[in-house]
Structures are given as structure tokens and as C-alpha cells.
Write an enzyme that holds these catalytic residues in place. Structure first.
Site, PDB file in Angstrom:
ATOM      1  N   GLU A 143     113.404 -44.311 -10.856  1.00 10.41           N
ATOM      2  CA  GLU A 143     114.316 -43.184 -10.614  1.00 10.41           C
ATOM      3  C   GLU A 143     113.949 -42.583  -9.277  1.00 10.41           C
ATOM      4  O   GLU A 143     112.772 -42.478  -8.952  1.00 10.41           O
ATOM      5  CB  GLU A 143     114.139 -42.068 -11.646  1.00 10.41           C
ATOM      6  CG  GLU A 143     114.913 -42.244 -12.900  1.00 10.41           C
ATOM      7  CD  GLU A 143     113.971 -42.636 -14.018  1.00 10.41           C
ATOM      8  OE1 GLU A 143     112.750 -42.414 -13.860  1.00 10.41           O
ATOM      9  OE2 GLU A 143     114.453 -43.173 -15.024  1.00 10.41           O
ATOM     10  N   TYR A 155     114.451 -48.995  -1.117  1.00  7.73           N
ATOM     11  CA  TYR A 155     114.656 -49.804  -2.325  1.00  7.73           C
ATOM     12  C   TYR A 155     115.863 -50.737  -2.154  1.00  7.73           C
ATOM     13  O   TYR A 155     115.814 -51.897  -2.567  1.00  7.73           O
ATOM     14  CB  TYR A 155     114.845 -48.902  -3.549  1.00  7.73           C
ATOM     15  CG  TYR A 155     113.640 -48.022  -3.834  1.00  7.73           C
ATOM     16  CD1 TYR A 155     112.359 -48.569  -3.849  1.00  7.73           C
ATOM     17  CD2 TYR A 155     113.773 -46.661  -4.081  1.00  7.73           C
ATOM     18  CE1 TYR A 155     111.244 -47.770  -4.095  1.00  7.73           C
ATOM     19  CE2 TYR A 155     112.669 -45.867  -4.332  1.00  7.73           C
ATOM     20  CZ  TYR A 155     111.414 -46.418  -4.332  1.00  7.73           C
ATOM     21  OH  TYR A 155     110.313 -45.640  -4.571  1.00  7.73           O
TER      22      TYR A 155
HETATM   23  C1  LIG Z   1     109.678 -43.489   1.135  1.00  2.00           C
HETATM   24  C2  LIG Z   1     108.413 -43.803   1.924  1.00  2.00           C
HETATM   25  C3  LIG Z   1     107.361 -44.345   0.945  1.00  2.00           C
HETATM   26  C4  LIG Z   1     108.741 -44.887   2.970  1.00  2.00           C
HETATM   27  O1  LIG Z   1     107.535 -45.259   3.609  1.00  2.00           O
HETATM   28  P1  LIG Z   1     107.488 -45.785   5.127  1.00  2.00           P
HETATM   29  O2  LIG Z   1     106.174 -46.433   5.314  1.00  2.00           O
HETATM   30  O3  LIG Z   1     107.857 -44.714   6.068  1.00  2.00           O
HETATM   31  O4  LIG Z   1     108.682 -46.863   5.106  1.00  2.00           O
HETATM   32  P2  LIG Z   1     108.794 -48.178   5.994  1.00  2.00           P
HETATM   33  O5  LIG Z   1     108.353 -47.917   7.381  1.00  2.00           O
HETATM   34  O6  LIG Z   1     108.146 -49.302   5.255  1.00  2.00           O
HETATM   35  O7  LIG Z   1     110.382 -48.346   5.993  1.00  2.00           O
HETATM   36  C5  LIG Z   1     111.015 -49.296   5.194  1.00  2.00           C
HETATM   37  C6  LIG Z   1     112.469 -48.950   4.991  1.00  2.00           C
HETATM   38  O8  LIG Z   1     112.595 -47.674   4.354  1.00  2.00           O
HETATM   39  C7  LIG Z   1     113.743 -46.990   4.860  1.00  2.00           C
HETATM   40  N1  LIG Z   1     113.302 -45.815   5.619  1.00  2.00           N
HETATM   41  C8  LIG Z   1     112.028 -45.436   5.858  1.00  2.00           C
HETATM   42  N2  LIG Z   1     112.012 -44.260   6.517  1.00  2.00           N
HETATM   43  C9  LIG Z   1     113.312 -43.904   6.684  1.00  2.00           C
HETATM   44  C10 LIG Z   1     113.939 -42.773   7.268  1.00  2.00           C
HETATM   45  N3  LIG Z   1     113.231 -41.785   7.824  1.00  2.00           N
HETATM   46  N4  LIG Z   1     115.286 -42.713   7.235  1.00  2.00           N
HETATM   47  C11 LIG Z   1     116.016 -43.699   6.669  1.00  2.00           C
HETATM   48  N5  LIG Z   1     115.469 -44.809   6.090  1.00  2.00           N
HETATM   49  C12 LIG Z   1     114.143 -44.892   6.108  1.00  2.00           C
HETATM   50  C13 LIG Z   1     114.440 -47.991   5.778  1.00  2.00           C
HETATM   51  O9  LIG Z   1     115.295 -48.768   4.979  1.00  2.00           O
HETATM   52  C14 LIG Z   1     113.269 -48.820   6.277  1.00  2.00           C
HETATM   53  O10 LIG Z   1     113.680 -50.107   6.692  1.00  2.00           O
HETATM   54  P3  LIG Z   1     113.994 -50.328   8.266  1.00  2.00           P
HETATM   55  O11 LIG Z   1     112.684 -50.088   8.968  1.00  2.00           O
HETATM   56  O12 LIG Z   1     114.440 -51.747   8.302  1.00  2.00           O
HETATM   57  O13 LIG Z   1     115.052 -49.317   8.632  1.00  2.00           O
HETATM   58  C15 LIG Z   1     107.879 -42.548   2.688  1.00  2.00           C
HETATM   59  O14 LIG Z   1     108.934 -41.993   3.437  1.00  2.00           O
HETATM   60  C16 LIG Z   1     107.287 -41.486   1.790  1.00  2.00           C
HETATM   61  O15 LIG Z   1     106.098 -41.510   1.461  1.00  2.00           O
HETATM   62  N6  LIG Z   1     108.116 -40.503   1.376  1.00  2.00           N
HETATM   63  C17 LIG Z   1     107.674 -39.419   0.525  1.00  2.00           C
HETATM   64  C18 LIG Z   1     107.450 -39.903  -0.896  1.00  2.00           C
HETATM   65  C19 LIG Z   1     108.712 -40.472  -1.510  1.00  2.00           C
HETATM   66  O16 LIG Z   1     109.804 -39.936  -1.369  1.00  2.00           O
HETATM   67  N7  LIG Z   1     108.530 -41.582  -2.281  1.00  2.00           N
HETATM   68  C20 LIG Z   1     109.583 -42.241  -3.011  1.00  2.00           C
HETATM   69  C21 LIG Z   1     109.634 -41.662  -4.375  1.00  2.00           C
HETATM   70  S1  LIG Z   1     110.818 -42.495  -5.403  1.00  2.00           S
END
Ligand SMILES: CC(C)(COP(=O)(O)OP(=O)(O)OC[C@H]1O[C@@H](n2cnc3c(N)ncnc32)[C@H](O)[C@@H]1OP(=O)(O)O)[C@@H](O)C(=O)NCCC(=O)NCCS
Length: 214
Positions: A143, A155
């Protein structure tokens, strides 16, 4: 950076709690990772930089002088002995799932703010899906907050599709939860997609994507 993925242990909890706090700063009850580590259904991994050392912050309160201070210091020392020492490896992010009846349910993925947008979220997600396959799951679900389009996009990149909406699921602000799933993670098309994404990450990191050591 010397990246390593491994299962989470008690010694990681100070860093994991800090990352959790940074990633989920709402009134939604924080996860109790101490309890999660004792939960047989739960499996958590951490991504660390082995070249960077974690230095725990110094305790804020200095015990008072005199007899009461002595008692505080003795108590701190005895707690200190029973508590595991914090891990020295610097944790960049963590992720977890619950395995229930052949289904893996992702509970959390979080990356330190200063390490986001570098592919760490993807590495953690790949490792979770690999772990789910190893544990015999066929399906992965989760979720995510309706407003969390960042995580939804991560995702979606890995083939999760929206299969439902849980209205008012998040009790802190009554926000809806979007239910996302990948069906049949062992099927050839899903494995091929994952392999393509894994290779893209390997090119980005200049080496094979590490698997979570178990
Ligand atoms: C969600 C989270 C884990 C992503 O981690 P991250 O290391 O920054 O992500 P990545 O660099 O591996 O990015 C992978 C993909 O995520 C998406 N993404 C990551 N950051 C994004 C942003 N700021 N805006 C839009 N898409 C984004 C994109 O699809 C990206 O793929 P792309 O590089 O081809 O565009 C991070 O933002 C986080 O810790 N957020 C807070 C906690 C959270 O919300 N967790 C999910 C709970 S369900």
C-alpha cells in the site's frame, strides 16, 4: 562507495529509526523495528556504504553531579552492556516485507534524504523482489499513500500495477492507500523485466547489483 546489502540486525536500529523518522515524518504510528526483527513473518534488509563509518551522536543529557548522577551513570553503563553496539557501517536505506500465505507484502522502503535519486530505492526494491522469490512468494503487494507519487512511480517502473484503493487507510490524515501488486514474480516475463532493470542499475553502479547476504 562500497555498497553492501544485508539483512537488518539489532545493531542497525539507531540508524534505521533515524532514516524512518526522516522518511515518514507524520503522525502515522512509526514502525517498531525492534519488534519487527522478532517477527518470524518479517524480513528486513539494509543497504550500507562499507567505506563510510557511522558515528552515533553523543548522548544529549550529561548526568548530574553527586550521588544521583552516580546512579544514572551506573544505570547507563549496565544498559550499555546489555544493548548491542550500533553498527559501524553507514546505512543508506532499508526495506522490508512480510511473507504471508505465499504473498510478500512490502512494509517499507526508505532511503536517506541525501542519497535519494541515485538508484538506491531501485536496488532495495530489486533485493526485496529477489528475497520474495527466495522465500517462495508468487506475488508482491503493497500500500502506498495516494499523494506519494514518487514511490508509486518507483513501483510502476518495476511492474507493479494499481489494483485497488483503500479509502482513508492512513489514520493520521485519512488519506487513501493505493494497493499495488505484481502478479507471478517467478514468471519468465517478470524475471526478464527485472533482469533488464538490474542490468541498468549495474551499468549505473559500474558493477553487479549486490544481493542481500543472508
Ligand atoms: C521512494 C524512495 C524510497 C525512492 O528512493 P530513491 O533512491 O530516491 O529512488 P531511485 O533513485 O532508485 O529512483 C527510482 C525511481 O523512483 C522514481 N522516483 C524517485 N524519486 C522521484 C522523484 N523525486 N520524483 C518522481 N519519481 C521519482 C522514479 O521512477 C525513479 O526512476 P527514474 O530514475 O528512472 O526516474 C525515496 O524517495 C524515499 O525514501 N521516500 C520516503 C519514504 C517513502 O515514501 N517510501 C515509500 C513508502 S511506500
Amino acid at each position: 562507495m562500497a555498497l553492501k546489502l544485508r539483512l537488518m540486525g539489532k545493531e542497525d536500529l539507531p540508524q534505521v529509526n533515524a532514516i524512518d523518522h526522516e522518511a515518514f515524518p507524520t503522525l502515522w504510528p512509526p514502525a517498531n523495528y525492534h519488534r519487527e526483527l522478532k517477527n518470524g513473518l518479517a524480513h528486513y534488509i539494509v543497504a550500507c556504504d562499507e567505506e563510510k563509518e557511522y558515528n552515533p551522536p553523543a548522548p544529549e543529557n550529561t548526568p548530574p553531579k553527586g550521588f544521583s548522577g552516580l546512579l544514572v551513570r551506573l544505570r547507563l553503563r549496565s544498559n550499555h552492556k546489555s544493548e548491542p553496539q550500533p553498527a559501524r557501517e553507514y546505512i543508506l536505506g532499508f526495506a522490508g516485507l512480510w511473507l504471508m500465505a505465499g504473498e510478500a507484502h512490502i512494509t517499507n522502503i526508505a532511503v536517506r534524504e541525501s542519497y535519494r535519486r541515485q538508484g538506491m530505492g531501485e536496488l532495495l526494491l530489486i533485493a526485496l523482489i529477489d528475497l520474495a522469490v527466495e522465500l517462495g512468494a508468487k506475488l508482491v503487494t503493497l500500500e502506498v499513500r495516494a499523494s506519494n507519487t514518487t514511490a508509486q512511480s518507483l513501483y510502476a517502473k518495476y511492474g507493479f500495477i494499481e489494483v485497488g484503493l483503500r479509502r482513508g487507510y492512513y489514520t493520521d490524515n485519512r488519506e487513501d492507500g493505493v494497493l499495488m501488486t505484481i502478479e507471478d514474480i517467478t514468471s519468465a516475463p517478470v524475471r526478464a523485466d527485472l533482469q533488464r532493470l538490474r542490468q541498468a542499475q549495474a551499468r549505473r553502479w559500474g558493477k553487479t547489483v549486490p544481493r542481500a547476504a543472508r
